[in-house]
Design an enzyme around this catalytic site. Structure first.
Site, PDB file in Angstrom:
ATOM      1  N   ASP A  50     -63.208 -50.071   8.202  1.00 45.30           N
ATOM      2  CA  ASP A  50     -62.499 -49.228   9.168  1.00 45.30           C
ATOM      3  C   ASP A  50     -63.375 -48.049   9.596  1.00 45.30           C
ATOM      4  O   ASP A  50     -62.990 -46.898   9.519  1.00 45.30           O
ATOM      5  CB  ASP A  50     -61.176 -48.749   8.556  1.00 45.30           C
ATOM      6  CG  ASP A  50     -60.321 -49.907   8.067  1.00 45.30           C
ATOM      7  OD1 ASP A  50     -59.437 -50.356   8.818  1.00 45.30           O
ATOM      8  OD2 ASP A  50     -60.554 -50.404   6.943  1.00 45.30           O
ATOM      9  N   ASP A  83     -62.283 -54.042  10.864  1.00 48.43           N
ATOM     10  CA  ASP A  83     -62.082 -52.971  11.834  1.00 48.43           C
ATOM     11  C   ASP A  83     -63.413 -52.254  12.012  1.00 48.43           C
ATOM     12  O   ASP A  83     -63.578 -51.070  11.731  1.00 48.43           O
ATOM     13  CB  ASP A  83     -60.955 -52.026  11.424  1.00 48.43           C
ATOM     14  CG  ASP A  83     -59.583 -52.572  11.815  1.00 48.43           C
ATOM     15  OD1 ASP A  83     -59.524 -53.692  12.372  1.00 48.43           O
ATOM     16  OD2 ASP A  83     -58.574 -51.903  11.556  1.00 48.43           O
ATOM     17  N   ASN A 121     -58.050 -56.460  12.513  1.00 52.75           N
ATOM     18  CA  ASN A 121     -57.140 -56.641  13.645  1.00 52.75           C
ATOM     19  C   ASN A 121     -57.641 -55.920  14.891  1.00 52.75           C
ATOM     20  O   ASN A 121     -57.491 -56.413  16.016  1.00 52.75           O
ATOM     21  CB  ASN A 121     -55.727 -56.170  13.287  1.00 52.75           C
ATOM     22  CG  ASN A 121     -55.681 -54.772  12.713  1.00 52.75           C
ATOM     23  OD1 ASN A 121     -56.263 -54.505  11.659  1.00 52.75           O
ATOM     24  ND2 ASN A 121     -54.989 -53.862  13.384  1.00 52.75           N
ATOM     25  N   HIS A 215     -59.623 -58.375   5.376  1.00 51.54           N
ATOM     26  CA  HIS A 215     -59.351 -57.068   5.980  1.00 51.54           C
ATOM     27  C   HIS A 215     -58.029 -56.487   5.493  1.00 51.54           C
ATOM     28  O   HIS A 215     -57.946 -55.306   5.147  1.00 51.54           O
ATOM     29  CB  HIS A 215     -59.323 -57.169   7.509  1.00 51.54           C
ATOM     30  CG  HIS A 215     -58.947 -55.869   8.169  1.00 51.54           C
ATOM     31  ND1 HIS A 215     -59.731 -54.737   8.066  1.00 51.54           N
ATOM     32  CD2 HIS A 215     -57.856 -55.506   8.917  1.00 51.54           C
ATOM     33  CE1 HIS A 215     -59.149 -53.743   8.721  1.00 51.54           C
ATOM     34  NE2 HIS A 215     -58.015 -54.181   9.243  1.00 51.54           N
ATOM     35  N   HIS A 224     -49.694 -49.018   5.538  1.00 50.85           N
ATOM     36  CA  HIS A 224     -49.391 -50.327   6.104  1.00 50.85           C
ATOM     37  C   HIS A 224     -48.518 -51.176   5.183  1.00 50.85           C
ATOM     38  O   HIS A 224     -47.850 -52.112   5.642  1.00 50.85           O
ATOM     39  CB  HIS A 224     -50.676 -51.092   6.421  1.00 50.85           C
ATOM     40  CG  HIS A 224     -51.409 -50.553   7.610  1.00 50.85           C
ATOM     41  ND1 HIS A 224     -52.579 -49.832   7.499  1.00 50.85           N
ATOM     42  CD2 HIS A 224     -51.141 -50.616   8.933  1.00 50.85           C
ATOM     43  CE1 HIS A 224     -52.996 -49.480   8.703  1.00 50.85           C
ATOM     44  NE2 HIS A 224     -52.145 -49.943   9.590  1.00 50.85           N
ATOM     45  N   HIS A 250     -58.187 -51.945   6.067  1.00 50.09           N
ATOM     46  CA  HIS A 250     -56.954 -51.817   6.831  1.00 50.09           C
ATOM     47  C   HIS A 250     -56.246 -50.490   6.560  1.00 50.09           C
ATOM     48  O   HIS A 250     -55.999 -49.738   7.496  1.00 50.09           O
ATOM     49  CB  HIS A 250     -56.019 -52.993   6.586  1.00 50.09           C
ATOM     50  CG  HIS A 250     -54.922 -53.130   7.615  1.00 50.09           C
ATOM     51  ND1 HIS A 250     -55.164 -53.132   8.971  1.00 50.09           N
ATOM     52  CD2 HIS A 250     -53.579 -53.274   7.483  1.00 50.09           C
ATOM     53  CE1 HIS A 250     -54.032 -53.276   9.631  1.00 50.09           C
ATOM     54  NE2 HIS A 250     -53.049 -53.354   8.755  1.00 50.09           N
ATOM     55  N   ASP A 251     -55.870 -50.209   5.321  1.00 51.07           N
ATOM     56  CA  ASP A 251     -55.385 -48.870   5.010  1.00 51.07           C
ATOM     57  C   ASP A 251     -56.588 -47.943   4.888  1.00 51.07           C
ATOM     58  O   ASP A 251     -57.556 -48.253   4.177  1.00 51.07           O
ATOM     59  CB  ASP A 251     -54.574 -48.866   3.711  1.00 51.07           C
ATOM     60  CG  ASP A 251     -53.098 -49.119   3.959  1.00 51.07           C
ATOM     61  OD1 ASP A 251     -52.624 -48.844   5.079  1.00 51.07           O
ATOM     62  OD2 ASP A 251     -52.399 -49.585   3.030  1.00 51.07           O
ATOM     63  N   HIS A 252     -56.523 -46.802   5.573  1.00 52.84           N
ATOM     64  CA  HIS A 252     -57.666 -45.896   5.660  1.00 52.84           C
ATOM     65  C   HIS A 252     -57.698 -44.977   4.445  1.00 52.84           C
ATOM     66  O   HIS A 252     -57.508 -43.764   4.543  1.00 52.84           O
ATOM     67  CB  HIS A 252     -57.608 -45.094   6.961  1.00 52.84           C
ATOM     68  CG  HIS A 252     -57.681 -45.947   8.180  1.00 52.84           C
ATOM     69  ND1 HIS A 252     -57.649 -45.431   9.462  1.00 52.84           N
ATOM     70  CD2 HIS A 252     -57.809 -47.294   8.332  1.00 52.84           C
ATOM     71  CE1 HIS A 252     -57.743 -46.425  10.348  1.00 52.84           C
ATOM     72  NE2 HIS A 252     -57.829 -47.562   9.677  1.00 52.84           N
TER      73      HIS A 252
END
Length: 322
Positions: A50, A83, A121, A215, A224, A250-252
């Site tokens: 990300d 990402d 995504n 991801h 998320h 995915h989760d930052h």
């Protein structure tokens, strides 16, 4: 490219051969790459996700600290958990975002190693096939991106899984976003074939360590939440085949969660740039560590040992585990 990679020629050549296979909806077997460990049999790896924001939201600061840690541990390669380019992937192989967010950011000599990469995504919201194109490997020889593949590293097998097509809402309720499903649709066929291939390779693996990279999180305390499609379809397969680590973005944030009914560890490394989501929502499995901020993860492997560390944006070690 400064610090060119003379040993990467065969890898890039193999990427050219397999990329068309990776894009096909029905794959007989996942593309297979190889990466030899060090002479002492060990591997040193960084994982980040990300990240692609042209250096903004502390991406450049994280990149600087990655370079410092990679030099200290003599990193063999980097895993990108997806990402890669915000907010909508790349527009094509000539998109300058590739150089502005990757080549021009991760400039440390210690990071001039292969980057094994999955799509997230946000990458699917642009030209997803551009990121898997061998053209980008000519721009920057580090870049190795295939939708799903296996990386054999002798002491460990890494299974890179394309998780975005699993998430049903991207298909049925995409909102204002458009997803590049070329080579993926129809969804059910793609997922069925992918799961079949992953399961077959997991069963075949005799490596001391089995590590799966995707991801989307399976378990997370971040904003998320758990990815239910992966909980239902992928998780039973991981547990049944003795997978040790599941690494995602995915989760930052940065986090480690221990499975309550298996040795599996869920590791989130999605702090490559924009972070501070402000959500902490633990589930049934034990949260060993959670940092709602930017950073990255390192992993050292031998045939008998696995040791990981999470670093924040200033390079401070926030958590270790072995």
């Amino acid at each position: 490219l400064p610090g060119a990679l003379p040993a990467m020629g065969p890898i890039v050549l193999l990427l050219v051969v397999v990329v068309a296979v990776a894009a096909a909806p029905a794959v007989a077997e996942l593309p297979r790459l190889e990466h030899s460990p060090k002479a002492d049999g060990s591997l040193s790896i960084l994982a980040v996700g990300d990240w692609g924001r042209r250096g903004e939201f502390n991406q450049s600061r994280v990149a600087t600290q990655m370079g410092v840690v990679a030099e200290k541990m003599d990193a063999d390669f980097v895993i990108s958990t997806g990402d890669n380019f915000y907010s909508d992937g790349l527009t094509g192989v000539n998109d300058m975002a590739f150089e502005d967010s990757f080549t021009g950011i991760y400039t440390a000599k210690s990071l001039q190693k292969p980057w094994y990469t999955v799509l997230g995504n946000h990458d699917y919201r642009g030209d997803a096939l551009a990121q898997t194109s061998p053209v980008l490997a000519k721009v920057d020889r580090r870049w190795i991106c295939i939708k799903s593949f296996i990386l054999n590293a002798e002491i460990a097998d890494f299974f890179f899984v394309d998780t975005t097509p699993f998430v049903l809402k991207y298909w049925t309720n995409p909102g204002n976003s458009t997803y590049d499903w070329r080579g993926v649709a129809p969804r059910d066929t793609y997922i069925t074939n992918l799961l079949k291939d992953v399961e077959a390779l997991l069963r075949q693996s005799r490596a001391p360590w089995k590590i799966v990279v995707g991801h989307h999180p399976i378990r997370t305390a971040g904003k998320h939440g758990d990815t239910e499609e992966l909980v239902q379809l992928l998780l039973p397969m991981l547990k049944a085949n003795g997978v040790d680590l599941y690494v995602n973005g995915h989760d930052h944030c940065l986090e480690q969660i221990s499975s309550s009914d298996s040795p599996l560890q869920y590791l989130t490394s999605g702090g490559g740039s924009k972070a501070w989501g402000g959500v902490y929502a633990p589930g049934a499995d034990k949260v060993e560590f959670f940092h709602d901020g930017q950073g990255f993860m390192s992993l050292r492997l031998t045939a008998t040992d696995a040791r990981l560390a999470f670093y924040d944006v200033a390079g401070a070690v926030r958590h270790t585990w072995g």
